[in-house]
Motif scaffolding. Structure first.
Motif, PDB file in Angstrom:
ATOM      1  N   MET A   1       0.819  -1.213   0.000  1.00 48.95           N
ATOM      2  CA  MET A   1       0.000   0.000   0.000  1.00 48.95           C
ATOM      3  C   MET A   1       0.860   1.273   0.000  1.00 48.95           C
ATOM      4  O   MET A   1       0.570   2.212  -0.716  1.00 48.95           O
ATOM      5  CB  MET A   1      -0.926   0.014   1.223  1.00 48.95           C
ATOM      6  N   ILE A   5       0.825   4.438  -2.549  1.00 49.29           N
ATOM      7  CA  ILE A   5       0.619   5.807  -2.070  1.00 49.29           C
ATOM      8  C   ILE A   5       1.750   6.706  -2.535  1.00 49.29           C
ATOM      9  O   ILE A   5       1.532   7.840  -2.949  1.00 49.29           O
ATOM     10  CB  ILE A   5       0.489   5.833  -0.525  1.00 49.29           C
ATOM     11  N   VAL A  10      -0.098  11.129  -1.094  1.00 44.91           N
ATOM     12  CA  VAL A  10      -1.045  10.842  -0.011  1.00 44.91           C
ATOM     13  C   VAL A  10      -2.383  11.561  -0.196  1.00 44.91           C
ATOM     14  O   VAL A  10      -3.454  10.967  -0.131  1.00 44.91           O
ATOM     15  CB  VAL A  10      -0.426  11.241   1.356  1.00 44.91           C
ATOM     16  N   VAL A  13      -4.746  10.082  -2.822  1.00 41.94           N
ATOM     17  CA  VAL A  13      -5.405   8.832  -2.436  1.00 41.94           C
ATOM     18  C   VAL A  13      -6.580   9.109  -1.508  1.00 41.94           C
ATOM     19  O   VAL A  13      -7.674   8.561  -1.656  1.00 41.94           O
ATOM     20  CB  VAL A  13      -4.403   7.871  -1.767  1.00 41.94           C
ATOM     21  N   ILE A  14      -6.338  10.001  -0.564  1.00 40.89           N
ATOM     22  CA  ILE A  14      -7.423  10.326   0.370  1.00 40.89           C
ATOM     23  C   ILE A  14      -8.593  10.957  -0.381  1.00 40.89           C
ATOM     24  O   ILE A  14      -9.760  10.597  -0.169  1.00 40.89           O
ATOM     25  CB  ILE A  14      -6.926  11.284   1.474  1.00 40.89           C
ATOM     26  N   LEU A  15      -8.306  11.846  -1.294  1.00 42.92           N
ATOM     27  CA  LEU A  15      -9.384  12.503  -2.036  1.00 42.92           C
ATOM     28  C   LEU A  15     -10.175  11.501  -2.877  1.00 42.92           C
ATOM     29  O   LEU A  15     -11.401  11.561  -2.946  1.00 42.92           O
ATOM     30  CB  LEU A  15      -8.818  13.620  -2.931  1.00 42.92           C
ATOM     31  N   ALA A  17     -10.519   8.268  -2.265  1.00 46.29           N
ATOM     32  CA  ALA A  17     -11.321   7.449  -1.347  1.00 46.29           C
ATOM     33  C   ALA A  17     -12.544   8.224  -0.867  1.00 46.29           C
ATOM     34  O   ALA A  17     -13.660   7.694  -0.800  1.00 46.29           O
ATOM     35  CB  ALA A  17     -10.472   6.998  -0.163  1.00 46.29           C
ATOM     36  N   MET A  18     -12.360   9.505  -0.541  1.00 44.65           N
ATOM     37  CA  MET A  18     -13.483  10.307  -0.055  1.00 44.65           C
ATOM     38  C   MET A  18     -14.513  10.532  -1.156  1.00 44.65           C
ATOM     39  O   MET A  18     -15.712  10.573  -0.897  1.00 44.65           O
ATOM     40  CB  MET A  18     -12.989  11.643   0.499  1.00 44.65           C
ATOM     41  N   MET A  20     -15.157   8.469  -3.579  1.00 43.49           N
ATOM     42  CA  MET A  20     -15.924   7.219  -3.700  1.00 43.49           C
ATOM     43  C   MET A  20     -17.054   7.196  -2.681  1.00 43.49           C
ATOM     44  O   MET A  20     -18.179   6.801  -2.966  1.00 43.49           O
ATOM     45  CB  MET A  20     -15.018   6.012  -3.447  1.00 43.49           C
ATOM     46  N   SER A  21     -16.714   7.649  -1.489  1.00 44.07           N
ATOM     47  CA  SER A  21     -17.706   7.666  -0.426  1.00 44.07           C
ATOM     48  C   SER A  21     -18.841   8.643  -0.744  1.00 44.07           C
ATOM     49  O   SER A  21     -20.013   8.327  -0.602  1.00 44.07           O
ATOM     50  CB  SER A  21     -17.018   8.045   0.887  1.00 44.07           C
TER      51      SER A  21
ATOM     52  N   ALA B  17     -11.458   6.219   5.322  1.00 45.91           N
ATOM     53  CA  ALA B  17     -12.160   6.726   4.138  1.00 45.91           C
ATOM     54  C   ALA B  17     -12.708   5.571   3.306  1.00 45.91           C
ATOM     55  O   ALA B  17     -13.838   5.609   2.819  1.00 45.91           O
ATOM     56  CB  ALA B  17     -11.219   7.584   3.298  1.00 45.91           C
ATOM     57  N   MET B  20     -15.771   4.068   4.942  1.00 48.24           N
ATOM     58  CA  MET B  20     -16.963   4.890   4.700  1.00 48.24           C
ATOM     59  C   MET B  20     -17.571   4.528   3.341  1.00 48.24           C
ATOM     60  O   MET B  20     -18.777   4.402   3.185  1.00 48.24           O
ATOM     61  CB  MET B  20     -16.604   6.376   4.699  1.00 48.24           C
ATOM     62  N   SER B  21     -16.685   4.365   2.383  1.00 44.79           N
ATOM     63  CA  SER B  21     -17.138   4.038   1.041  1.00 44.79           C
ATOM     64  C   SER B  21     -17.820   2.668   1.005  1.00 44.79           C
ATOM     65  O   SER B  21     -18.877   2.493   0.416  1.00 44.79           O
ATOM     66  CB  SER B  21     -15.944   4.076   0.085  1.00 44.79           C
ATOM     67  N   ALA B  24     -21.206   2.733   2.493  1.00 39.02           N
ATOM     68  CA  ALA B  24     -22.195   3.359   1.625  1.00 39.02           C
ATOM     69  C   ALA B  24     -22.604   2.419   0.492  1.00 39.02           C
ATOM     70  O   ALA B  24     -23.704   2.491  -0.013  1.00 39.02           O
ATOM     71  CB  ALA B  24     -21.640   4.661   1.072  1.00 39.02           C
TER      72      ALA B  24
END
Lengths: 355, 355
Positions: A1, A5, A10, A13-15, A17-18, A20-21, B17, B20-21, B24
């Motif tokens: 992972m 990343i 970093v 990746v967070i954006l 994932a968010m 997707m949520s 994150a 959360m996805s 959902a």
């Protein structure tokens, strides 16, 4: 992972994932529906509110339908054009109001001496009726669905008893639409009066008779208090309302919301048939109590035969002008010929033995 | 953002994150439904398949209902116990099959000389019927919903014409359930024969008559070819099937899936009524063609009066044993008294003028 990343960074990746949520939280679709009815027109307008509520609950808030009654949009007979033009996404109305725009829309509400409610639903869903309705409405970029049935509508209130064809001649009656055209052929003077003025017109002999709906909606108009002859129905044996939907707007909905919408329409339509059955039964009991002298009458065979003849002449005239209308009427006739045989030996004979 | 990440650690934030996805994307709920019917029992079993399909589509795959016909689970009359015990989450069946377990379940299918389909739906949804049904089933930790209506069932096939009460005495007839008890009071020798052996039994005079359903399901049995007197219905004017649901399992569903499930049940029930109407009409046309000598008969007034008397005696005996049963029957009677007045002046008189 960590290697992955490293490549993306970093924050990226967070954006991802968010997002997707957020996507999974999913978009809310908002539709606007205009009704031909005023806000107090129970049970008609309840159908619109019920389907809106069901759609919201089943979609967990992802499909919201705002219902605008005619009190809001001020154009009860503008619903077809407003949905076609995209000002509204949906409309709750009755097909036969649009016969002036497209004669082929006429038969999907109810035809005189035509199908009963279960026969007509069977025609819509198993006898090709729904496909024919979509064929007619697709020319206008609209979808159209059965949207609630009133059951048998009454033939109207008359101040005097009608025994012969002669009694009808020159009679002033409020009876709109196609049924009015049939009555005009029998020598009735068909007049158009705004709903709010009907009671006074009947009370002051400006008119001798009028047709409204059935006990559920007639009772609050008070006609039974001044016109004691209540004639049974012939002209609208199963008036089906319609929900029309702008096809482009419908196609933009995800598949699950499309099914939620069409299912909510379908069940709220059946529900209205049952709701109005209950309301008619309750209202009729009350009307008889309020006005014990009210008399339920059927038109004589002489009058019925003349109505049937006039009805057939008008249908022939219209059919000659539109092959598609002829196709729809022929389909209804063929279905009725088959279904009525079953209705006779089931519902009719059962009721006959248990009156 | 970098500061926040510093505290939690990069991997943790990504995992949160992503979870959360995943949340959902949401959990899939799988339910199992047992039907009393075999896999070929159209249109009964179609109702179960239709509601399963609708639930899957409306929930976008989050609510999956597996339908097991009696061919699979081998216990058509075990559905009540299997759902109550939790082996199945749901069942598609008919309430009156469970009168041996709980006499109060009897009246929710159809009662002799009782409500017609629209009257009965109006009673369920607006006359307190659904609440009474839940009251009866809640003792068993079950929910129960209207699950499809057959409309008027036929009175059965007879090899000889029945003119008087005397003609019924000693007649061997297959007619199960409560209707069989009524017939037994009239001197009929009620027998129970497995469905697969009925045709041969009728053909070889082991029985003189039998009751099955109506044209839609009778036609493939072939009875009309050997017993030409087809009597109209009196004993099941509107047989409503039921979908029963284990209450604990239902309560575990999220609110939106509960509404999707109950809506799918409600609409597929209405749909079955309409589907069977169409199937009856089509099958009856075919039966008449296959067997032009088939004769539709109604029982004489003498016989009908004797049936009504026997029916009332049996109802009184049962009611004396169960106050809740009495409550349900009284509710149906009161509703019918009101609704039938409307049915008479609407459906009945309309049909009478348009046979």
């Amino acid at each position: 992972m960590k290697k992955m990343i490293g490549k993306l960074g970093v924050t990226s990746v967070i954006l991802i994932a968010m997002s997707m949520s957020a996507q999974a939280k999913e978009k809310v679709y908002k539709l606007k529906m205009a009704t031909t009815w005023g806000k107090a027109a129970t049970p008609l307008i309840d159908t619109a509110h019920n389907l809106s509520k069901m759609a919201e609950e089943m979609s967990n808030g992802r499909l919201l339908i705002r219902v605008d009654s005619s009190n809001k949009h001020k154009a009860p007979l503008g619903v077809f054009d407003m949905v076609k033009g995209g000002q509204y996404d949906m409309g709750h109305t009755a097909s036969y109001y649009w016969k002036g725009k497209d004669i082929n829309t006429l038969p999907f509400t109810s035809m005189p001496f035509g199908l009963t409610a279960p026969e007509q639903y069977a025609w819509f869903y198993h006898g090709g009726g729904l496909e024919l309705m979509q064929k007619v409405y697709s020319k206008h970029n609209l979808l159209s669905f059965p949207g609630g049935n009133t059951g048998v509508q009454m033939g109207g209130f008359f101040r005097k008893e009608i025994k012969t064809l002669e009694d009808l001649k020159g009679l002033k009656m409020r009876i709109p639409g196609f049924a009015g055209e049939v009555m005009a052929k029998l020598g009735i003077q068909v007049t158009n009066i705004a709903p709010g003025e009907l009671y006074t017109a009947l009370d002051r002999n400006t008119i001798d008779a009028l047709e409204w709906v059935g006990p559920s909606m007639d009772i609050n108009m008070g006609f039974h208090k001044i016109a004691p002859y209540y004639y049974t129905g012939w002209h609208e044996p199963a008036s089906e309302l319609q929900v029309i939907v702008n096809k482009r707007k419908f196609n933009k909905l995800p598949k699950d919301l499309q099914t939620i919408l069409t299912t909510a329409i379908r069940v709220s339509a059946y529900d209205m048939y049952i709701h109005n059955y209950d309301m008619n039964a309750t209202a009729w009991a009350k009307m008889k109590k309020e006005q014990p002298n009210i008399k339920v009458k059927t038109f004589s065979k002489e009058i019925m035969d003349a109505m049937k003849k006039a009805n057939q002449e008008l249908r022939n005239e219209m059919s000659a002008k539109s092959p598609l209308l002829k196709e729809v009427l022929d389909s209804q006739d063929a279905y009725m010929k088959k279904a009525r045989e079953w209705t006779k030996m089931s519902d009719y004979l059962y009721l006959k033995d248990n009156l």
